[in-house]
Design a protein around this motif. Structure first.
Motif, short mmCIF file in Angstrom:
data_model
loop_
_atom_site.label_atom_id
_atom_site.label_comp_id
_atom_site.label_asym_id
_atom_site.label_seq_id
_atom_site.Cartn_x
_atom_site.Cartn_y
_atom_site.Cartn_z
N CYS A 183 0.87 -1.22 -0.05
CA CYS A 183 -0.06 -0.03 0.03
C CYS A 183 0.92 1.33 -0.09
O CYS A 183 0.60 2.22 -0.52
N ASP A 184 1.96 1.30 0.79
CA ASP A 184 2.83 2.49 0.87
C ASP A 184 3.14 2.92 -0.77
O ASP A 184 3.49 4.35 -0.68
N GLU A 188 2.65 7.41 -1.45
CA GLU A 188 3.63 8.51 -1.32
C GLU A 188 3.65 9.44 -2.50
O GLU A 188 2.95 9.34 -3.28
N LYS A 224 7.52 10.37 2.44
CA LYS A 224 6.38 10.00 2.64
C LYS A 224 5.43 11.01 3.49
O LYS A 224 6.01 12.12 3.92
N ASP A 225 4.00 10.86 3.42
CA ASP A 225 3.25 11.77 4.02
C ASP A 225 2.56 11.18 5.31
O ASP A 225 2.02 10.30 5.27
N GLN A 226 3.19 11.75 6.32
CA GLN A 226 3.09 11.04 7.64
C GLN A 226 1.52 11.13 7.91
O GLN A 226 1.17 10.02 8.61
N PHE A 229 0.36 7.79 6.30
CA PHE A 229 0.96 6.76 6.74
C PHE A 229 0.60 6.20 8.17
O PHE A 229 0.58 5.10 8.65
N GLU A 230 0.18 7.28 9.21
CA GLU A 230 -0.46 6.95 10.23
C GLU A 230 -1.70 6.39 10.33
O GLU A 230 -1.99 5.80 11.52
N LEU A 232 -2.82 4.47 7.51
CA LEU A 232 -3.13 4.17 6.09
C LEU A 232 -4.12 2.68 5.91
O LEU A 232 -4.58 2.57 4.99
#
Length: 916
Positions: A183-184, A188, A224-226, A229-230, A232
């Motif tokens: 998914c990452d 991004e 990354k866009d934190q 991602f926190e 996700l």
């Protein structure tokens, strides 16, 4: 091997080297086909003759594998069409005609992309992905619908976006067997370069087309866009086909994860794959498929909302192949033949669309040169419609049921609380504001960065929309920038990325009742377009309201996200523009202050409340949130400020009085406060836009001049780096024109244009075409060539509309022009799917064949010569195209513009007089 003669040994060695080069993708597809015919035929006969004598099993096995490799690679990589014919078809032939037949063995069961490209599968059960070629999809579905077991026309059809939209690039991810993605990768700001390189190394080609070169820049660093991602897991999750982060060769129709929510803070290419994943895993199905059938009424098939299975997963493909496996390979997927049989089936006839709300005159509107609207077309009583639908609730169709729910929601909701319905990805990174031209659900890459590709897809979009309207008897007309572009050459401006059309409010409601959330699919004998009709949830609000929903509906391309904005005109309580002050003052005395007409869509003491009264009501009501109260206060403040600045002649009257005034004045508006008088719109005038029938308002110059600064002259006009060249009848990029003029003699073998670009002589035009052919800009050359009939048609239309003939003579000439010449106008651009397949075939050839550039330039020069002859024939009044009618239009009406002659016309100083 020692027992084989030396010449055969050498041949085996050379053949082995050739096969390895085929496997590595280093051989021209044409040489591969030659190998199949020459090597396989001659060599195997010779060698097997020796094997029959020497019985060498190792050689026999080796040669069998070589033979299989040649078979696998012989037909899948590039069309067998000759290069010259392929280039001519790619650039200068817009007929809807496929290069070659689609077959089971060489197309469906041969892997077309990824690390196993060229591998032959044994059965459809082995398919892990496929390109949804329209010939495949139409053949399978129409055969299924005609099947004797499908006798119940109310049965919901299986549906997957995978079969009805473009997933070509997405298939590259689905094809991976060793590269790991998660998914990452999709969340991004831009793709991880290291993983991107791994993917492209494995699949042997670029993952995406537009903007790929940007990744070669050193400024691209991993980040990354934190915020995302926190959380996700809210956006994305593994789909269960593997263990989350790893791909699997056993996985089918999946890249390993699902996208539940979209996220805009990424580059276009990342959003492209986000969108395709979202479509497959989350996006709701359309309510129905509306299948166009030429000029006849379309067929509508309702869709199973819980289905997400494509034709392979649902078993429809296996059933079809099992039924037709013994058929001729070149005829097995003859989709037009299946479609023709389907149209004659009882299933199709029972599912034909019938719109009882339309009159016979409306159904035949596009067969007349002018069409008279009625003032009642601009009124609609939603409350009465709700009562009517409720009274027959048990017999409502799926579309009518959702339409009723929408009306109930819209009429019970105060406009202050309307939420924005349509969403565009306007926050995409490194994409300026171009995302605003796309529907966020169907965005499929930065296509608009390529002017030719975007025009090609927009052309298909508007053509299908107009065919849809015509086949159903629905009324719409060109508006805003779309109408402005039409004026010059019957096409939109090349720099516009969407279309604007308007329709009467009554026809918007008919559209909503029968077609909201339908997927319109183009007649498969005419094109491959798929477009979603999406209508907003607050269409009973006919004023600007909170400003979030100025657009009533959209016709959206599911392959690109490009769309047509549809706005309805109706009576409303909006304050008319000060540009109508004279009209208001002249009629004010006869109108009186009495309220004669009331808005039938409002509920007393609920949705008819002014913002100020609404604020008073909700201030002390605990059922409203602080956010709602703050919203209303902001709207009240803005409304008061707008009121103070307003110069409207209706400023001092109440909303109820304004509605009554506007009703009597026959002044109508859209929700973005564009006002028009009834007699400016009606009667509508039939014309050709992008080569299909369309309507324009009666007084379109007046309407445009109210919105834009329209030059009086048909001639050389510049606008933001673009120039309308009357000699070409097209808008060209000014820098290209400067290059083609070659005044600085930067190109030694080109012509030099001595005269000014705004006053070219006939000989200069010839030289410009020759330089254009020399330049290699075949996309511009093809656009000029393929649009020549349409733009010449529009030129004669201008001559007639603005000429000195009587109105009856004009209408007779326009009718003759349309009835006799419009059918000869070819599309300016090719069908997008055909273009993509032909372009890929040509690009593969370019990598292998060294003489293709000279071949292309030779053909370009031939086309340039044809354009020169066309221009000269038009100038000499000997153009064959104008002779296709019962009268010779070369000599009918004095020409407004003559190429090579100085012109000072003021043709657009007033509206064309077409009705008394």
């Amino acid at each position: 091997m020692g027992r084989l003669p030396g010449v055969v040994m050498k041949f085996v060695a050379r053949l082995g080297h050739f096969v390895r080069s085929v496997q590595n993708g280093k051989q021209s597809p044409f040489r591969v086909r030659w190998a199949r015919m020459a090597l396989t035929a001659w060599f195997f006969v010779a060698v097997y003759s020796y094997l029959s004598l020497y019985h060498d099993e190792s050689i026999k096995n080796y040669l069998s594998s070589v033979k299989e490799t040649l078979r696998l690679h012989s037909t899948t990589q590039t069309s067998a069409i000759e290069p010259k014919k392929l280039y001519q078809k790619l650039r200068y032939d817009t007929k809807f005609e496929f290069l070659e037949p689609y077959t089971l063995e060489d197309d469906l069961l041969t892997v077309q992309t990824g690390p196993h490209r060229g591998q032959r599968l044994e059965s459809v059960d082995e398919l892990a992905f496929y390109d949804a070629d329209p010939r495949l999809i139409w053949s399978v579905y129409t055969d299924h619908w005609m099947d004797g077991t499908q006798v119940d026309t109310t049965e919901l059809t299986q549906f997957s976006w995978y079969d009805w939209a473009d997933f070509h690039d997405w298939n590259k991810l689905a094809s991976l067997s060793s590269t790991k993605i998660s998914c990452d990768f999709l969340f991004e700001p831009f793709f991880n370069k290291e993983i991107l390189d791994q993917i492209e190394s494995e699949i042997g080609e670029e993952l995406f087309r537009y903007g790929r070169g940007d990744y070669n820049s050193a400024s691209f660093t991993h980040q990354k866009d934190q915020m995302v991602f926190e959380n996700l897991e809210v956006y994305c999750k593994a789909d269960g086909s593997n263990e989350g982060n790893t791909t699997s060769s056993n996985r089918k129709f999946s890249s390993g994860f699902q996208v539940m929510e979209m996220f805009e803070e990424v580059r276009p290419e990342v959003y492209q794959f986000l969108g395709r994943h979202f479509m497959l895993s989350t996006l709701r199905n359309p309510t129905s498929l509306t299948i166009l059938n030429g000029r006849n009424a379309p067929i509508q098939v309702y869709v199973n909302q819980s289905s997400r299975a494509n034709i392979a997963q649902s078993g429809l493909l296996n059933k079809f192949v099992g039924k037709h496996r013994k058929d001729d390979q070149t005829k097995m997927f003859n989709h037009t033949a299946y479609f023709k049989k389907f149209l004659a089936s009882s299933f199709a006839q029972k599912n034909q669309v019938t719109i009882n709300e339309l009159s016979d005159e409306e159904r035949n509107a596009y067969s007349k040169q002018i069409f008279h609207l009625q003032p009642s077309d601009f009124e609609f009583d939603a409350i009465a419609k709700i009562k009517e639908l409720r009274a027959r609730k048990d017999s409502l169709s799926f579309h009518e049921t959702t339409y009723l729910e929408s009306l109930e929601f819209s009429t019970s909701n105060h406009y202050a609380f309307d939420t924005k319905y349509f969403n565009e990805p306007s926050a995409l990174k490194d994409f300026a504001s171009l995302g605003a031209h796309h529907d966020h659900r169907f965005f499929n890459g930065a296509i608009v960065k390529d002017p030719y590709d975007s025009q090609l897809k927009l052309n298909a979009l508007i053509r299908t929309f107009q065919k849809f309207l015509k086949s159903n008897g629905l009324i719409s007309w060109l508006a805003h920038g779309t109408l402005y572009g039409y004026v010059y050459n019957g096409q939109t401006f090349p720099w516009d990325f969407d279309f604007d059309v308007q329709m009467p409010i009554r026809h918007l409601h008919i559209l909503a009742q029968h077609f909201n959330q339908t997927l319109v699919v183009e007649d498969p004998s005419e094109g491959t377009g798929r477009y979603l009709i999406d209508i907003g949830s607050s269409i009973t609000t006919r004023i600007n309201g909170n400003g979030k929903n100025n657009i009533d509906a959209r016709f959206v391309c599911v392959d690109t996200g490009l769309y047509i904005d549809i706005t309805a005109l109706s009576v409303s309580s909006a304050m008319i523009s000060s540009k109508f002050s004279d009209v208001f003052e002249n009629d004010k005395k006869t109108l009186g202050a009495e309220i004669v007409h009331r808005d039938p869509n409002l509920i007393a003491n609920e949705t008819d409340l002014s913002l100020q009264l609404l604020q008073v009501r909700i201030d002390n009501d605990p059922s409203y949130s602080n956010e709602d109260k703050k919203l209303v206060k902001t709207m009240v403040d803005r409304s008061n400020a707008d009121y103070r600045k307003s110069t409207s002649p209706e400023k001092l009257y109440s909303a109820e009085q304004r509605y009554s005034f506007n009703y009597d004045l026959q002044i109508y508006n859209c929700r973005n406060n564009h006002f028009m008088k009834f007699d400016e719109i009606s009667p509508l005038v039939l014309t050709e836009f992008h080569g299909v029938s369309a309507f324009v308002p009666n007084r379109y110059i007046t309407i445009l001049r109210r919105e834009y600064r329209v030059p009086l002259k048909y001639g050389f006009i510049g606008y933001k780096g673009n120039v309308f060249m009357p000699e070409f009848r097209y808008w060209c990029v000014s820098s290209l024109l400067q290059t083609l003029a070659n005044k600085k003699q930067e190109h030694i073998d080109w012509n030099i244009i001595d005269s000014s670009l705004n006053n070219l002589k006939l000989d200069d035009i010839r030289k410009m075409y020759e330089n254009l052919a020399q330049s290699g800009d075949s996309k511009v050359l093809s656009t000029l060539y393929n649009s020549r009939k349409l733009s010449t048609y529009r030129l004669k239309e201008i001559d007639i509309q603005f000429g000195s003939n009587s109105t009856s003579e004009k209408l007779n000439l326009l009718t003759n022009l349309h009835n006799n010449l419009s059918s000869h106008i070819q599309p300016t651009f090719k069908d997008p799917y055909l273009y993509s397949t032909e372009r890929r075939a040509w690009e593969r050839l370019e990598k292998e064949e060294s003489n293709l550039t000279s071949l292309a330039r030779e053909i370009d020069r031939e086309i340039a010569e044809k354009l020169q002859n066309w221009t000269e024939s038009l100038h000499d009044k000997t153009l064959d195209f104008y002779r296709l009618a019962s009268v010779d239009f070369n000599t009918e009406c004095e020409p407004i513009y003559v190429a090579g002659e100085s012109s000072r016309n003021a043709v657009f100083s007033q509206d064309p007089l077409l009705v008394e």
